[in-house]
Design an enzyme around this catalytic site. Structure first.
Site, PDB file in Angstrom:
ATOM      1  N   PRO A  14       0.876  -1.181  -0.019  1.00 30.56           N
ATOM      2  CA  PRO A  14      -0.070  -0.031   0.015  1.00 30.56           C
ATOM      3  C   PRO A  14       0.751   1.199  -0.045  1.00 30.56           C
ATOM      4  CG  PRO A  14      -0.870  -1.481   1.672  1.00 30.56           C
ATOM      5  CD  PRO A  14       0.279  -2.234   1.007  1.00 30.56           C
ATOM      6  N   ASN A  15       0.415   2.096  -0.772  1.00 36.17           N
ATOM      7  CA  ASN A  15       0.939   3.473  -0.946  1.00 36.17           C
ATOM      8  C   ASN A  15       2.209   3.705  -1.566  1.00 36.17           C
ATOM      9  OD1 ASN A  15      -1.329   4.709   0.434  1.00 36.17           O
ATOM     10  ND2 ASN A  15      -0.556   3.963   2.205  1.00 36.17           N
ATOM     11  N   ARG A  22       4.919  11.137  -2.197  1.00 39.74           N
ATOM     12  CA  ARG A  22       4.424  11.016  -0.650  1.00 39.74           C
ATOM     13  C   ARG A  22       5.486  11.340   0.072  1.00 39.74           C
ATOM     14  NH1 ARG A  22       3.928   5.693   2.247  1.00 39.74           N
ATOM     15  NH2 ARG A  22       3.109   6.139   4.085  1.00 39.74           N
ATOM     16  N   TYR A  27      10.753   9.735   2.061  1.00 40.43           N
ATOM     17  CA  TYR A  27      10.853   8.521   1.145  1.00 40.43           C
ATOM     18  C   TYR A  27      11.487   9.002  -0.170  1.00 40.43           C
ATOM     19  CZ  TYR A  27       7.343   6.411   4.085  1.00 40.43           C
ATOM     20  OH  TYR A  27       6.744   5.685   5.031  1.00 40.43           O
ATOM     21  N   ASN A  78       8.131  -4.933  -0.160  1.00 40.15           N
ATOM     22  CA  ASN A  78       8.077  -4.057   0.615  1.00 40.15           C
ATOM     23  C   ASN A  78       6.593  -3.851   0.824  1.00 40.15           C
ATOM     24  OD1 ASN A  78       7.884  -1.620   1.781  1.00 40.15           O
ATOM     25  ND2 ASN A  78       9.147  -0.533   0.523  1.00 40.15           N
ATOM     26  N   ALA A  81       2.873  -0.697   5.021  1.00 34.58           N
ATOM     27  CA  ALA A  81       2.086  -0.569   6.425  1.00 34.58           C
ATOM     28  C   ALA A  81       1.675  -1.946   6.770  1.00 34.58           C
ATOM     29  CB  ALA A  81       0.776   0.427   6.389  1.00 34.58           C
ATOM     30  N   GLU A 102      12.777  -8.761   2.808  1.00 38.69           N
ATOM     31  CA  GLU A 102      11.895  -7.669   3.351  1.00 38.69           C
ATOM     32  C   GLU A 102      12.678  -6.344   3.282  1.00 38.69           C
ATOM     33  OE1 GLU A 102       9.541  -6.197   7.435  1.00 38.69           O
ATOM     34  OE2 GLU A 102      10.660  -8.158   7.241  1.00 38.69           O
ATOM     35  N   HIS A 104      12.393  -1.874   3.232  1.00 31.93           N
ATOM     36  CA  HIS A 104      11.722  -0.728   3.792  1.00 31.93           C
ATOM     37  C   HIS A 104      12.574   0.474   3.439  1.00 31.93           C
ATOM     38  CE1 HIS A 104       8.590  -3.003   6.036  1.00 31.93           C
ATOM     39  NE2 HIS A 104       9.918  -3.835   6.418  1.00 31.93           N
ATOM     40  N   ARG A 111      11.271   4.818  13.906  1.00 34.40           N
ATOM     41  CA  ARG A 111       9.814   5.475  13.582  1.00 34.40           C
ATOM     42  C   ARG A 111       9.106   5.259  14.631  1.00 34.40           C
ATOM     43  NH1 ARG A 111       8.183   5.179   7.511  1.00 34.40           N
ATOM     44  NH2 ARG A 111       6.668   6.947   8.408  1.00 34.40           N
TER      45      ARG A 111
END
Length: 153
Positions: A14-15, A22, A27, A78, A81, A102, A104, A111
Protein backbone atom coordinates in the site's frame (compact mmCIF):
# COMPACT_ATOMS: atom_id res chain seq x y z
CA UNK A 1 27.92 -24.15 -18.78
CA UNK A 2 25.47 -21.24 -19.06
CA UNK A 3 24.31 -19.71 -15.83
CA UNK A 4 20.67 -20.21 -14.90
CA UNK A 5 18.49 -17.10 -15.04
CA UNK A 6 16.93 -16.44 -11.68
CA UNK A 7 13.40 -15.08 -11.53
CA UNK A 8 12.77 -12.39 -8.93
CA UNK A 9 9.37 -10.96 -8.01
CA UNK A 10 9.31 -7.51 -6.43
CA UNK A 11 6.12 -6.86 -4.48
CA UNK A 12 5.24 -3.41 -3.20
CA UNK A 13 2.34 -2.86 -0.85
CA UNK A 14 0.00 0.00 0.00
CA UNK A 15 0.89 3.57 -0.91
CA UNK A 16 4.16 2.65 -2.62
CA UNK A 17 2.51 3.66 -5.90
CA UNK A 18 2.85 7.22 -4.48
CA UNK A 19 6.62 6.90 -4.14
CA UNK A 20 8.31 10.05 -5.37
CA UNK A 21 5.44 12.33 -4.33
CA UNK A 22 4.38 11.00 -0.91
CA UNK A 23 6.29 12.52 2.00
CA UNK A 24 9.47 13.14 -0.04
CA UNK A 25 11.30 14.17 3.15
CA UNK A 26 10.96 10.52 4.26
CA UNK A 27 10.85 8.58 1.02
CA UNK A 28 12.74 10.76 -1.46
CA UNK A 29 11.75 11.80 -4.97
CA UNK A 30 12.45 8.55 -6.84
CA UNK A 31 9.27 7.03 -8.23
CA UNK A 32 8.28 3.37 -8.05
CA UNK A 33 8.64 3.20 -11.84
CA UNK A 34 12.24 4.44 -11.44
CA UNK A 35 12.92 1.80 -8.77
CA UNK A 36 11.53 -1.00 -10.94
CA UNK A 37 13.37 0.16 -14.06
CA UNK A 38 16.64 0.22 -12.11
CA UNK A 39 15.90 -3.22 -10.62
CA UNK A 40 15.28 -4.68 -14.07
CA UNK A 41 18.55 -3.24 -15.37
CA UNK A 42 20.42 -4.52 -12.33
CA UNK A 43 18.79 -7.95 -12.57
CA UNK A 44 19.85 -8.30 -16.19
CA UNK A 45 23.47 -7.72 -15.18
CA UNK A 46 23.09 -10.43 -12.51
CA UNK A 47 21.59 -13.08 -14.83
CA UNK A 48 18.15 -12.56 -13.37
CA UNK A 49 14.77 -11.29 -14.49
CA UNK A 50 12.39 -9.12 -12.51
CA UNK A 51 8.65 -8.95 -12.44
CA UNK A 52 7.13 -6.13 -10.42
CA UNK A 53 3.78 -6.00 -8.67
CA UNK A 54 2.13 -3.33 -6.53
CA UNK A 55 -1.21 -3.31 -4.80
CA UNK A 56 -2.94 -1.35 -2.09
CA UNK A 57 -5.03 -4.42 -1.21
CA UNK A 58 -3.87 -7.14 1.16
CA UNK A 59 -5.83 -9.99 -0.43
CA UNK A 60 -4.53 -9.15 -3.90
CA UNK A 61 -0.96 -9.30 -2.56
CA UNK A 62 -1.72 -12.67 -0.95
CA UNK A 63 -3.09 -13.93 -4.28
CA UNK A 64 0.05 -12.73 -6.13
CA UNK A 65 2.27 -14.52 -3.62
CA UNK A 66 0.26 -17.72 -4.16
CA UNK A 67 0.57 -17.34 -7.93
CA UNK A 68 4.36 -17.03 -7.59
CA UNK A 69 4.76 -20.64 -6.47
CA UNK A 70 6.74 -22.53 -9.08
CA UNK A 71 7.21 -19.35 -11.13
CA UNK A 72 9.78 -17.32 -9.20
CA UNK A 73 12.96 -18.16 -7.33
CA UNK A 74 12.80 -15.34 -4.79
CA UNK A 75 10.65 -12.43 -3.67
CA UNK A 76 11.71 -8.95 -2.65
CA UNK A 77 8.82 -7.45 -0.72
CA UNK A 78 8.15 -4.01 0.66
CA UNK A 79 4.81 -4.64 2.34
CA UNK A 80 4.43 -1.01 3.43
CA UNK A 81 2.05 -0.61 6.34
CA UNK A 82 0.98 -4.26 6.00
CA UNK A 83 4.36 -5.14 7.54
CA UNK A 84 2.91 -4.33 10.93
CA UNK A 85 -0.53 -5.92 10.55
CA UNK A 86 -0.65 -8.77 8.07
CA UNK A 87 -0.54 -12.30 9.34
CA UNK A 88 -2.11 -13.21 5.97
CA UNK A 89 0.95 -12.06 4.00
CA UNK A 90 3.22 -13.85 6.47
CA UNK A 91 1.24 -17.06 6.06
CA UNK A 92 1.21 -16.73 2.26
CA UNK A 93 5.00 -16.32 2.13
CA UNK A 94 5.48 -19.32 4.40
CA UNK A 95 2.93 -21.33 2.43
CA UNK A 96 4.69 -20.93 -0.93
CA UNK A 97 8.15 -21.58 0.55
CA UNK A 98 9.90 -18.99 -1.64
CA UNK A 99 12.86 -17.22 -0.04
CA UNK A 100 12.15 -13.53 0.47
CA UNK A 101 13.89 -10.33 1.47
CA UNK A 102 11.90 -7.67 3.32
CA UNK A 103 12.67 -4.08 2.26
CA UNK A 104 11.76 -0.76 3.85
CA UNK A 105 12.86 2.58 2.47
CA UNK A 106 12.96 4.20 5.91
CA UNK A 107 14.48 2.83 9.09
CA UNK A 108 11.34 1.45 10.70
CA UNK A 109 13.18 1.15 14.04
CA UNK A 110 13.51 4.93 14.35
CA UNK A 111 9.88 5.67 13.57
CA UNK A 112 6.65 5.32 15.53
CA UNK A 113 6.50 2.43 17.98
CA UNK A 114 3.86 0.57 15.96
CA UNK A 115 6.19 0.49 12.92
CA UNK A 116 8.92 -1.32 14.81
CA UNK A 117 7.21 -4.71 14.68
CA UNK A 118 7.20 -6.77 11.51
CA UNK A 119 5.21 -9.93 10.97
CA UNK A 120 7.72 -10.94 8.27
CA UNK A 121 11.24 -10.23 9.53
CA UNK A 122 11.74 -13.43 11.50
CA UNK A 123 10.98 -15.53 8.39
CA UNK A 124 12.87 -13.42 5.81
CA UNK A 125 16.30 -14.50 4.54
CA UNK A 126 17.23 -10.84 4.90
CA UNK A 127 15.83 -7.48 5.95
CA UNK A 128 16.94 -4.16 4.49
CA UNK A 129 15.72 -0.93 6.04
CA UNK A 130 16.73 2.68 6.20
CA UNK A 131 18.81 2.76 3.00
CA UNK A 132 16.27 4.66 0.94
CA UNK A 133 15.44 3.21 -2.47
CA UNK A 134 19.00 1.82 -2.58
CA UNK A 135 17.57 -0.89 -0.32
CA UNK A 136 15.99 -2.52 -3.37
CA UNK A 137 19.38 -2.65 -5.08
CA UNK A 138 21.01 -4.16 -1.98
CA UNK A 139 18.18 -6.70 -1.70
CA UNK A 140 18.54 -7.69 -5.36
CA UNK A 141 22.28 -8.23 -5.07
CA UNK A 142 21.83 -10.25 -1.89
CA UNK A 143 18.98 -12.41 -3.13
CA UNK A 144 20.84 -13.41 -6.31
CA UNK A 145 23.91 -14.35 -4.23
CA UNK A 146 21.67 -16.25 -1.81
CA UNK A 147 20.11 -18.25 -4.67
CA UNK A 148 23.54 -19.08 -6.13
CA UNK A 149 24.73 -20.25 -2.72
CA UNK A 150 21.61 -22.40 -2.27
CA UNK A 151 22.12 -23.93 -5.73
CA UNK A 152 25.62 -25.09 -4.74
CA UNK A 153 24.37 -26.90 -1.63
Amino acid sequence: MAEMTRRILIINGPNLNLLGTREPQLYGSTTLADVIHHAQTQASSLSATVEAFQSNHEGVIVDRIHDARGEVDAIIINPGALTHTSVAIRDALLGVDIPFVEVHITNIHTREEFRRHSYLSDKAVGVVCGLGVYGYEAAMEFVVKHLKMKARM
